[in-house]
Design a protein around this motif. Structure first.
Motif, PDB file in Angstrom:
ATOM      1  N   LEU B 349       0.837  -1.205   0.000  1.00 18.23           N
ATOM      2  CA  LEU B 349       0.000   0.000   0.000  1.00 18.23           C
ATOM      3  C   LEU B 349       0.875   1.260   0.000  1.00 18.23           C
ATOM      4  CD1 LEU B 349      -2.959   1.173   0.209  1.00 18.23           C
ATOM      5  CD2 LEU B 349      -2.506   1.380   2.658  1.00 18.23           C
ATOM      6  N   VAL B 350       1.829   1.332   0.921  1.00 17.47           N
ATOM      7  CA  VAL B 350       2.633   2.559   0.989  1.00 17.47           C
ATOM      8  C   VAL B 350       3.500   2.716  -0.259  1.00 17.47           C
ATOM      9  CG1 VAL B 350       2.561   2.701   3.518  1.00 17.47           C
ATOM     10  CG2 VAL B 350       4.487   1.519   2.429  1.00 17.47           C
ATOM     11  N   GLY B 351       3.970   1.592  -0.800  1.00 13.53           N
ATOM     12  CA  GLY B 351       4.725   1.659  -2.059  1.00 13.53           C
ATOM     13  C   GLY B 351       3.842   2.171  -3.192  1.00 13.53           C
ATOM     14  N   GLY B 352       2.623   1.666  -3.254  1.00 11.18           N
ATOM     15  CA  GLY B 352       1.687   2.074  -4.307  1.00 11.18           C
ATOM     16  C   GLY B 352       1.300   3.538  -4.204  1.00 11.18           C
ATOM     17  N   VAL B 353       1.146   4.017  -2.993  1.00  7.86           N
ATOM     18  CA  VAL B 353       0.801   5.431  -2.804  1.00  7.86           C
ATOM     19  C   VAL B 353       1.934   6.329  -3.333  1.00  7.86           C
ATOM     20  CG1 VAL B 353       0.417   7.237  -1.066  1.00  7.86           C
ATOM     21  CG2 VAL B 353      -0.810   5.055  -0.889  1.00  7.86           C
ATOM     22  N   ALA B 354       3.163   5.920  -3.064  1.00 10.35           N
ATOM     23  CA  ALA B 354       4.307   6.699  -3.568  1.00 10.35           C
ATOM     24  C   ALA B 354       4.301   6.726  -5.100  1.00 10.35           C
ATOM     25  CB  ALA B 354       5.618   6.096  -3.044  1.00 10.35           C
ATOM     26  N   ARG B 355       3.983   5.600  -5.717  1.00 12.96           N
ATOM     27  CA  ARG B 355       3.905   5.551  -7.188  1.00 12.96           C
ATOM     28  C   ARG B 355       2.807   6.485  -7.702  1.00 12.96           C
ATOM     29  NH1 ARG B 355       4.541   0.205  -6.549  1.00 12.96           N
ATOM     30  NH2 ARG B 355       2.311  -0.238  -6.830  1.00 12.96           N
ATOM     31  N   ILE B 356       1.657   6.455  -7.040  1.00 17.58           N
ATOM     32  CA  ILE B 356       0.539   7.313  -7.460  1.00 17.58           C
ATOM     33  C   ILE B 356       0.932   8.792  -7.339  1.00 17.58           C
ATOM     34  CG2 ILE B 356      -1.799   8.084  -6.821  1.00 17.58           C
ATOM     35  CD1 ILE B 356      -2.322   5.082  -6.035  1.00 17.58           C
ATOM     36  N   ALA B 357       1.610   9.145  -6.255  1.00 20.31           N
ATOM     37  CA  ALA B 357       2.047  10.527  -6.053  1.00 20.31           C
ATOM     38  C   ALA B 357       2.949  10.969  -7.210  1.00 20.31           C
ATOM     39  CB  ALA B 357       2.770  10.670  -4.721  1.00 20.31           C
TER      40      ALA B 357
END
Lengths: 455, 455
Positions: B349-357
């Motif tokens: 989840l936290v990795g994916g959020v960074a990608r989305i940002a």
């Protein structure tokens, strides 16, 4: 009702799943309450998959046939009594258990036994706390249907507190998934918890995601005897107010003696009450907590107090408590209560039960999850004496009325089923009964799901 | 809609309770989500009793006027946004709190602040655990409406786990009492829990019986810094699997820096992630648990680990975490997420959020109730830049889609409200949405209760 088209059900279920053999049907009529109003089903479906449950419910919906869901059949309120002209959908063959240790959950089918879930969790260093006294033979599906409690509830809560997700077959055969492996989820109406404790009247659970916690550590145990249940109940109120015991159970003298008759364990047959408490606090706090509980008991007039950290000795005492129902059942026919009151009213409840026993000239033994204010008065009578049967029946109703008058409940953990259905309106009142019926009608408009149970 | 007959409402409510003064109405349009779609109410009812809530709802039912219930207005999802042509029923004046220490419960009115309940309980040596970061200004009614969580959930669960009884005004103005002071109660369908988290769409809570536990003992605190959120998240998974922290919170570097900008506390601005854990285990177990958590962090690559039992130092770290939203809000306009995933998927989840940002060229700070897998990505943008607004909006949707793809939820504790309503069907699917609507229609056939929220 016209005779429903059973051959069309056989077409959608594999051979061996659908049974209409009379001797088999007989075995699916009753749960442990031996409900004398139980009917004989047309057929039993021993489902092996959610799809088969769906097929059975779809057929039942099309033919307006009652469906009684059934777990291990160890219910105590007639929640799984068969209905004449209906089918029983037994979940006993759906027993898969998968532990996802990283998520801290068990994904289980409803027929899995409570004990099997505990065992599978323990293999991964995890624990499924809910522990009905019948945990070795009751199923998770039944636990969910009744929102079952147990001995550890006083610290660890009830089944509902551990259900994170459910697959449910609705009244029209639709399969829905509510919740899942996430610990917190408030998306949508909180429908998940509506199915925990709905006694199979709103849907049939085919899969559950259960929250696990790290394994329970070592236990310390305290037992105390008192001259009277009222004194013991006062100690319970004080312990619960200040401490967090992981078990706080109470038995009266009739129960002590029944347990000793079944298997002598050296309990004091002269005692008016026997209290057993445990602490699972970690480290040095455990001993201190048990010591403090002992002090409360002494200050409340306990005749004898014993503390132990020996696992075997502890287990012997807990086993005595777990044997209570079996021991009492040897004494005659039984009506088992499950009343609950706010904890400080426990002394009033046990006092009132003794008065009712005297008035109705019937024996009422009392076993209680005392720390929760949840008590199991156990009415023992001679089924061959019609007058005794009638008096017991009246005592059964009196005890429920007493609980209601104390701001309590007719059932803390066994469910309403068919045994307590008539007493439910007195507790809930007209408006809440109407609300129950509104929800029932919305989710089961044809009324095919476990009719006669709960409502 | 015809203009409803407001004078007839004034007839049934005392002067001072009903307001139509425009400046006052303006103050009841928004909650903290500053929902731009919020309408302007016809009137505000600042109820002082359940009877007044009933009177308002009966009037609204008769005139088919929408009713938006409102607590402290600190909601983060637009659950209390006013509706054009509707009335707001504010519970802010109903703040009574009564502690029944022997029963271990608090009986409270919905306007009572969470902090006030905690304080009243503490005076009796008791504790009400649920602790949203906003606990000093949020109300119990709002906590119940959203099934609010907080920092202690990882060990002590959410609001629903503490609600034993509710008085609820239904859509037709009927007042029902569900549950009560008894700890365990399975009589009737489990309707009590259906109202916890229903966001005012099924009824309005006018009284709650809340379970209390003995006061929390002393705390030990561990903080650790990591080079990345992914490393920290891996430590969280391991800690949660083996231990029972009473708090396990995570902040990323953007949050650390915002908190330091607001008020310097000496947090390491260079750290990629800051983890804060607490243990409230009794006795010597507390220190051992914190030590073991530190070892897990070190084994997971923590740059620095610090353990403390000093209350002031501990409180400084916890306060830094609680200040996160306030600190981030100074950085620009904000869209606040509340996604949750199964705990082991937190690193994804936290990795994916960074990608989305990165993809959406927007800043997303991350604060997480990490031990529950519940995360609050905080999207910060310049509201004067239409393109930035659009990109932030897309990022907001992407993060919810990511959570759903990981078997998670769009909201762990803030509620769906109006902010996440459009994303709900993607999580629940068609059949569960239909089930939600069936229940909503059964309990609020005219659709007057908080229309537009949740569903």
């Amino acid at each position: 009702m016209t005779t429903p088209d059973l051959p069309s059900l056989a077409e959608v279920l594999p051979a061996g799943v659908l049974t209409t053999e009379p001797a088999t049907l007989e075995g699916y009529r009753f749960d442990w309450s031996h409900d004398e109003t139980a009917g004989t089903p047309l057929a039993v479906v021993r489902a092996e998959s959610a799809e088969q449950v769906q097929a059975a419910v779809r057929w039942a919906a099309a033919h307006r046939v009652p469906v009684v869901p059934r777990g291990a059949g160890s219910g105590l309120s007639g929640g799984a009594s068969a209905v004449d002209g209906g089918i029983v959908v037994s979940l006993e063959r759906m027993r898969a258990i998968e532990i996802d240790a990283a998520s801290g959950v068990a994904v289980v089918e409803p027929g899995a036994l409570n004990a099997a879930v505990k065992q599978a969790a323990a293999a991964e260093g995890l624990w499924y706390p809910p522990d009905p006294a019948s945990y070795e033979m009751c199923s998770i599906g039944g636990n969910i249907a009744t929102n079952a409690g147990g001995l550890c509830c006083v610290k660890y809560g009830v089944t509902a507190d551990y259900v994170l997700g459910l697959d449910v077959v609705l009244a029209d055969g639709t399969l829905v998934t509510l919740g899942g492996k996430r610990v917190k989820d408030v998306a949508g109406l909180p429908l998940l918890k509506l199915y925990v404790g709905s006694e199979g009247t709103l849907g049939i659970v085919t899969r559950a995601v259960l929250r696990l916690v790290p394994s329970q550590g070592p236990l310390a145990t305290m037992v105390a005897t008192f001259a009277s249940m009222t004194e013991a109940a006062r100690a319970v109120v004080e312990i619960r107010r200040r401490m967090r015991p992981s078990m706080l159970e109470l038995m009266d003298t009739a129960t002590i003696n029944a347990v000793e008759d079944l298997k002598p364990r050296g309990l004091d047959r002269e005692a008016g009450a026997f209290l057993i408490a445990q602490s699972d606090a970690p480290g040095d706090a455990r001993g201190l907590e048990i010591e403090a509980m002992g002090e409360v008991c002494e200050a409340s007039g306990a005749a004898e107090v014993l503390a132990t950290t020996d696992p075997e000795e502890s287990e012997m005492f807990v086993d005595a408590r777990r044997a209570a129902f079996t021991a009492l059942e040897t004494k005659g026919s039984a009506l088992l209560e499950d009343v609950g009151v706010p904890v400080p009213l426990l002394p009033e409840l046990v006092g009132g039960v003794a008065r009712i026993a005297a008035e109705r000239e019937t024996t009422i033994a009392v076993v209680a999850h005392a720390g929760d204010g949840n008590s199991h008065p156990f009415i023992v009578f001679d089924a061959n004496d019609p007058d005794a049967v009638a008096r017991s029946r009246r005592a059964f109703e009196d005890v429920m009325a007493l609980a209601i008058s104390l701001g309590g409940t007719i059932t803390g953990e066994h469910g309403v089923g068919r045994a307590k259905r008539d007493a439910l309106p007195a507790q809930l009142g007209e408006d809440v009964m109407a609300l129950n019926l509104t929800v029932k009608r919305a989710l089961d408009p044809a009324g095919i799901l476990n009719p006669g149970a709960l409502l």
